[in-house]
Structures are given as structure tokens and as C-alpha cells.
Design a protein around this motif. Sequence first.
Motif, PDB file in Angstrom:
ATOM      1  N   LEU A 133      34.571  50.703  -9.780  1.00 43.02           N
ATOM      2  CA  LEU A 133      34.196  51.398  -8.561  1.00 43.02           C
ATOM      3  C   LEU A 133      32.815  51.636  -8.577  1.00 43.02           C
ATOM      4  O   LEU A 133      32.474  52.206  -9.458  1.00 43.02           O
ATOM      5  N   VAL A 134      32.156  51.434  -7.615  1.00 38.24           N
ATOM      6  CA  VAL A 134      30.759  51.523  -7.329  1.00 38.24           C
ATOM      7  C   VAL A 134      30.513  51.839  -5.908  1.00 38.24           C
ATOM      8  O   VAL A 134      31.313  52.054  -5.171  1.00 38.24           O
ATOM      9  N   PHE A 135      29.335  52.622  -5.935  1.00 41.57           N
ATOM     10  CA  PHE A 135      28.823  53.236  -4.724  1.00 41.57           C
ATOM     11  C   PHE A 135      28.277  51.908  -3.853  1.00 41.57           C
ATOM     12  O   PHE A 135      27.491  50.950  -4.304  1.00 41.57           O
ATOM     13  N   PHE A 136      28.333  51.927  -2.688  1.00 43.01           N
ATOM     14  CA  PHE A 136      27.984  50.539  -1.819  1.00 43.01           C
ATOM     15  C   PHE A 136      27.916  50.835  -0.361  1.00 43.01           C
ATOM     16  O   PHE A 136      29.045  51.185   0.384  1.00 43.01           O
ATOM     17  N   ARG A 137      26.754  50.842   0.029  1.00 44.50           N
ATOM     18  CA  ARG A 137      26.310  51.178   1.312  1.00 44.50           C
ATOM     19  C   ARG A 137      26.344  49.956   2.194  1.00 44.50           C
ATOM     20  O   ARG A 137      25.700  48.985   2.217  1.00 44.50           O
ATOM     21  N   THR A 138      27.362  49.938   3.189  1.00 46.81           N
ATOM     22  CA  THR A 138      27.397  48.937   4.140  1.00 46.81           C
ATOM     23  C   THR A 138      27.973  49.389   5.616  1.00 46.81           C
ATOM     24  O   THR A 138      28.658  50.404   5.607  1.00 46.81           O
ATOM     25  N   HIS A 139      27.955  48.494   6.564  1.00 45.38           N
ATOM     26  CA  HIS A 139      28.484  48.855   7.838  1.00 45.38           C
ATOM     27  C   HIS A 139      29.614  47.998   7.886  1.00 45.38           C
ATOM     28  O   HIS A 139      30.361  48.298   9.166  1.00 45.38           O
ATOM     29  N   GLU A 140      30.147  47.166   7.053  1.00 48.54           N
ATOM     30  CA  GLU A 140      31.165  46.480   7.245  1.00 48.54           C
ATOM     31  C   GLU A 140      32.568  47.373   6.937  1.00 48.54           C
ATOM     32  O   GLU A 140      32.488  48.385   6.171  1.00 48.54           O
ATOM     33  N   PRO A 141      33.593  47.254   7.578  1.00 55.14           N
ATOM     34  CA  PRO A 141      34.738  48.220   7.635  1.00 55.14           C
ATOM     35  C   PRO A 141      35.526  47.760   6.315  1.00 55.14           C
ATOM     36  O   PRO A 141      35.287  46.796   5.661  1.00 55.14           O
ATOM     37  N   ALA A 142      36.246  48.740   5.867  1.00 54.53           N
ATOM     38  CA  ALA A 142      37.159  48.875   4.889  1.00 54.53           C
ATOM     39  C   ALA A 142      38.029  47.664   4.941  1.00 54.53           C
ATOM     40  O   ALA A 142      38.534  47.257   6.089  1.00 54.53           O
ATOM     41  N   GLY A 143      38.214  47.014   3.556  1.00 54.55           N
ATOM     42  CA  GLY A 143      39.066  45.796   3.469  1.00 54.55           C
ATOM     43  C   GLY A 143      38.217  44.566   3.451  1.00 54.55           C
ATOM     44  O   GLY A 143      38.697  43.521   3.238  1.00 54.55           O
ATOM     45  N   THR A 144      36.997  44.514   4.114  1.00 48.23           N
ATOM     46  CA  THR A 144      35.901  43.492   3.830  1.00 48.23           C
ATOM     47  C   THR A 144      35.433  43.095   2.591  1.00 48.23           C
ATOM     48  O   THR A 144      35.353  43.822   1.860  1.00 48.23           O
ATOM     49  N   VAL A 145      35.555  41.936   2.483  1.00 47.03           N
ATOM     50  CA  VAL A 145      34.996  41.341   1.092  1.00 47.03           C
ATOM     51  C   VAL A 145      33.650  40.961   1.297  1.00 47.03           C
ATOM     52  O   VAL A 145      33.238  39.918   2.255  1.00 47.03           O
ATOM     53  N   VAL A 146      32.690  41.277   0.376  1.00 42.86           N
ATOM     54  CA  VAL A 146      31.267  40.861   0.596  1.00 42.86           C
ATOM     55  C   VAL A 146      31.048  40.139  -0.775  1.00 42.86           C
ATOM     56  O   VAL A 146      31.165  40.970  -2.049  1.00 42.86           O
ATOM     57  N   HIS A 154      27.723  38.651  -3.138  1.00 42.85           N
ATOM     58  CA  HIS A 154      26.358  38.672  -3.307  1.00 42.85           C
ATOM     59  C   HIS A 154      26.131  37.375  -4.476  1.00 42.85           C
ATOM     60  O   HIS A 154      26.466  37.908  -5.549  1.00 42.85           O
ATOM     61  N   THR A 155      25.641  36.306  -4.005  1.00 43.06           N
ATOM     62  CA  THR A 155      25.804  35.091  -5.079  1.00 43.06           C
ATOM     63  C   THR A 155      24.516  35.448  -6.010  1.00 43.06           C
ATOM     64  O   THR A 155      24.785  35.160  -7.164  1.00 43.06           O
ATOM     65  N   SER A 156      23.607  36.031  -5.358  1.00 40.65           N
ATOM     66  CA  SER A 156      22.320  36.104  -6.459  1.00 40.65           C
ATOM     67  C   SER A 156      22.683  37.460  -7.521  1.00 40.65           C
ATOM     68  O   SER A 156      22.181  37.152  -8.642  1.00 40.65           O
ATOM     69  N   GLU A 157      23.681  38.461  -7.222  1.00 46.22           N
ATOM     70  CA  GLU A 157      23.818  39.224  -8.200  1.00 46.22           C
ATOM     71  C   GLU A 157      25.122  38.690  -9.021  1.00 46.22           C
ATOM     72  O   GLU A 157      25.389  39.521 -10.171  1.00 46.22           O
ATOM     73  N   ARG A 158      25.852  38.032  -8.436  1.00 49.61           N
ATOM     74  CA  ARG A 158      27.223  37.546  -9.231  1.00 49.61           C
ATOM     75  C   ARG A 158      28.013  38.771  -9.109  1.00 49.61           C
ATOM     76  O   ARG A 158      28.771  38.958  -9.974  1.00 49.61           O
ATOM     77  N   PHE A 159      28.268  39.091  -7.988  1.00 48.83           N
ATOM     78  CA  PHE A 159      29.315  40.243  -7.659  1.00 48.83           C
ATOM     79  C   PHE A 159      30.022  40.092  -6.410  1.00 48.83           C
ATOM     80  O   PHE A 159      29.317  39.394  -5.447  1.00 48.83           O
ATOM     81  N   LEU A 160      31.365  40.378  -6.469  1.00 49.07           N
ATOM     82  CA  LEU A 160      32.012  40.396  -5.195  1.00 49.07           C
ATOM     83  C   LEU A 160      32.526  41.820  -4.947  1.00 49.07           C
ATOM     84  O   LEU A 160      32.991  42.342  -5.852  1.00 49.07           O
ATOM     85  N   TYR A 161      32.287  42.486  -3.816  1.00 46.22           N
ATOM     86  CA  TYR A 161      32.726  43.594  -3.583  1.00 46.22           C
ATOM     87  C   TYR A 161      34.001  43.510  -2.303  1.00 46.22           C
ATOM     88  O   TYR A 161      33.943  42.931  -1.482  1.00 46.22           O
ATOM     89  N   VAL A 162      34.885  44.417  -2.528  1.00 45.79           N
ATOM     90  CA  VAL A 162      35.826  44.715  -1.648  1.00 45.79           C
ATOM     91  C   VAL A 162      35.479  46.321  -1.136  1.00 45.79           C
ATOM     92  O   VAL A 162      35.551  47.262  -1.734  1.00 45.79           O
ATOM     93  N   VAL A 163      35.409  46.273   0.218  1.00 46.88           N
ATOM     94  CA  VAL A 163      34.723  47.544   0.890  1.00 46.88           C
ATOM     95  C   VAL A 163      36.022  48.533   0.720  1.00 46.88           C
ATOM     96  O   VAL A 163      37.043  47.990   1.541  1.00 46.88           O
ATOM     97  N   LEU A 164      35.785  49.809   0.304  1.00 50.85           N
ATOM     98  CA  LEU A 164      36.990  50.744   0.386  1.00 50.85           C
ATOM     99  C   LEU A 164      36.580  51.877   1.631  1.00 50.85           C
ATOM    100  O   LEU A 164      37.511  52.573   1.703  1.00 50.85           O
ATOM    101  N   GLY A 165      35.332  51.768   2.026  1.00 57.12           N
ATOM    102  CA  GLY A 165      34.884  53.033   2.945  1.00 57.12           C
ATOM    103  C   GLY A 165      34.210  54.114   2.408  1.00 57.12           C
ATOM    104  O   GLY A 165      34.257  54.147   0.846  1.00 57.12           O
ATOM    105  N   ASN A 166      33.638  55.016   3.065  1.00 54.36           N
ATOM    106  CA  ASN A 166      32.946  56.152   2.512  1.00 54.36           C
ATOM    107  C   ASN A 166      32.049  55.583   1.458  1.00 54.36           C
ATOM    108  O   ASN A 166      31.942  56.441   0.258  1.00 54.36           O
ATOM    109  N   ASN A 167      31.212  54.636   1.514  1.00 54.14           N
ATOM    110  CA  ASN A 167      30.190  54.196   0.601  1.00 54.14           C
ATOM    111  C   ASN A 167      30.745  53.965  -0.814  1.00 54.14           C
ATOM    112  O   ASN A 167      29.938  54.008  -1.731  1.00 54.14           O
TER     113      ASN A 167
END
Length: 206
Positions: A62-75, A77-90
Motif C-alpha cells: 500500500l503506497v501514497f499515490f496522488r492521482t485524479h483517476e477514480p478508485a478502481g483504475t489501474v495505472v 508506469h513502465t519506466s518505474e516498473r510498477f502497476l497501481y490499483v487506485v484505492l482513493g484518498n491518495n
Amino acid sequence: MIARYSRTAVLLAALVALMPAAASGQAASPAAMRETLSIGDEPGRVSTEEVVIREGPFARQLVFFRTHEPAGTVVVHTSERFLYVVLGNNRALRYGIGVGREGFTWSGLVRISRKAEWPDWTPPPEMIQRQPYLPRFMAGGPGNPMGARALYLGSTVYRIHGTNQPETIGHAVSSGCFRLANGDVIDLYSRVPVGSKVVIRHAAAL
């Protein structure tokens, strides 16, 4: 005797000239090795459901992640080698991934079009041309390079899927798909329904 020695010397000189730079002590830097590994798919190699990245930066967390995407979005980042599932509340759940090697990276906006457990694998003709030893079809299972689960990305040929090569997580090794360790892709599969939005970026947005 002199003629035989000369022929031997010529052969040795030719072999030395053909040796790669790494063999002469010029090893690639750690950063370069992280960028791209020269590892082909290994059909038949078994990696079970229990394989999970448990330590280091690529462990699921679980990480801090600032985004305007709604909860449930998959983001992704290929350069970072990470996939994020947005949970909301940053907040987001972050997974370590393997990404496309040089020449196979891409970005865009798609949706999960379907999902499959232990998916079959049919390498496309372009992949067969690059790796002629690959099977033309392989049924799903622990020895399948597609791993334990697959989430298909829109109408593209790309997928988020598992792998029977968990050591490649964090590297650029694929032909454009995004791979997770089997235990991690099983977890992701349970969280992301068909129709979910997927944003693929080369770098984090500032």
C-alpha cells in the motif's frame, strides 16, 4: 610444426575477435542490466501459484499515490516498473511488474476486455520469427509463460499476466505485455473486474 602452429594461432585470433565485449571484462552496468534482460520465454518451466515478490521495492504494498483517476483504475508506469490499483484518498496498491523491452514499449488508455485463469498461449507470428523454438500453441498451466492469470487490454494483443520467470519482475523483457509474479497477478485478478480502466504511462505524472 611451424605451419601447424601458425594455423592454430590464426584460429585463436579469429575466435577472440568474435567474442562479445562482456567476455573481455567489459560488463554491462547494473542500470543497463535493469533496463533490459536478454531472456526469452521458457515454455515448460514451472512456477507455482505461491510465487510472490515479498521483499524489496517490487513487493506488493500500500503506497501514497496522488492521482485524479477514480478508485478502481489501474495505472501502469513502465519506466518505474510498477502497476497501481487506485484505492482513493491518495492511496493505491502497488505491484512490481516486468515491462516491454526497448522497441516494445507503448502507452495509452484501454479497458480490461476479458479475464482468464491459467490462460492458453498462442505466440503471434512476429514472436515466432524472433524465437523460432517457441511452440505454436500451449495450453494453460503452471509451465505456461502466461502464468496463472491474464487480463486482456482492450482490442490490443497485450495483456497483464503472470509469469513462470518471476526473476524478470522489475526488468524490461517482454514484447509489450506487463507481467507479475503468479501470486501477485492472482491477487490483482481478484480486485480488477472486466471493464476497468487501464492507463499506461511511460513515466509518473508530476
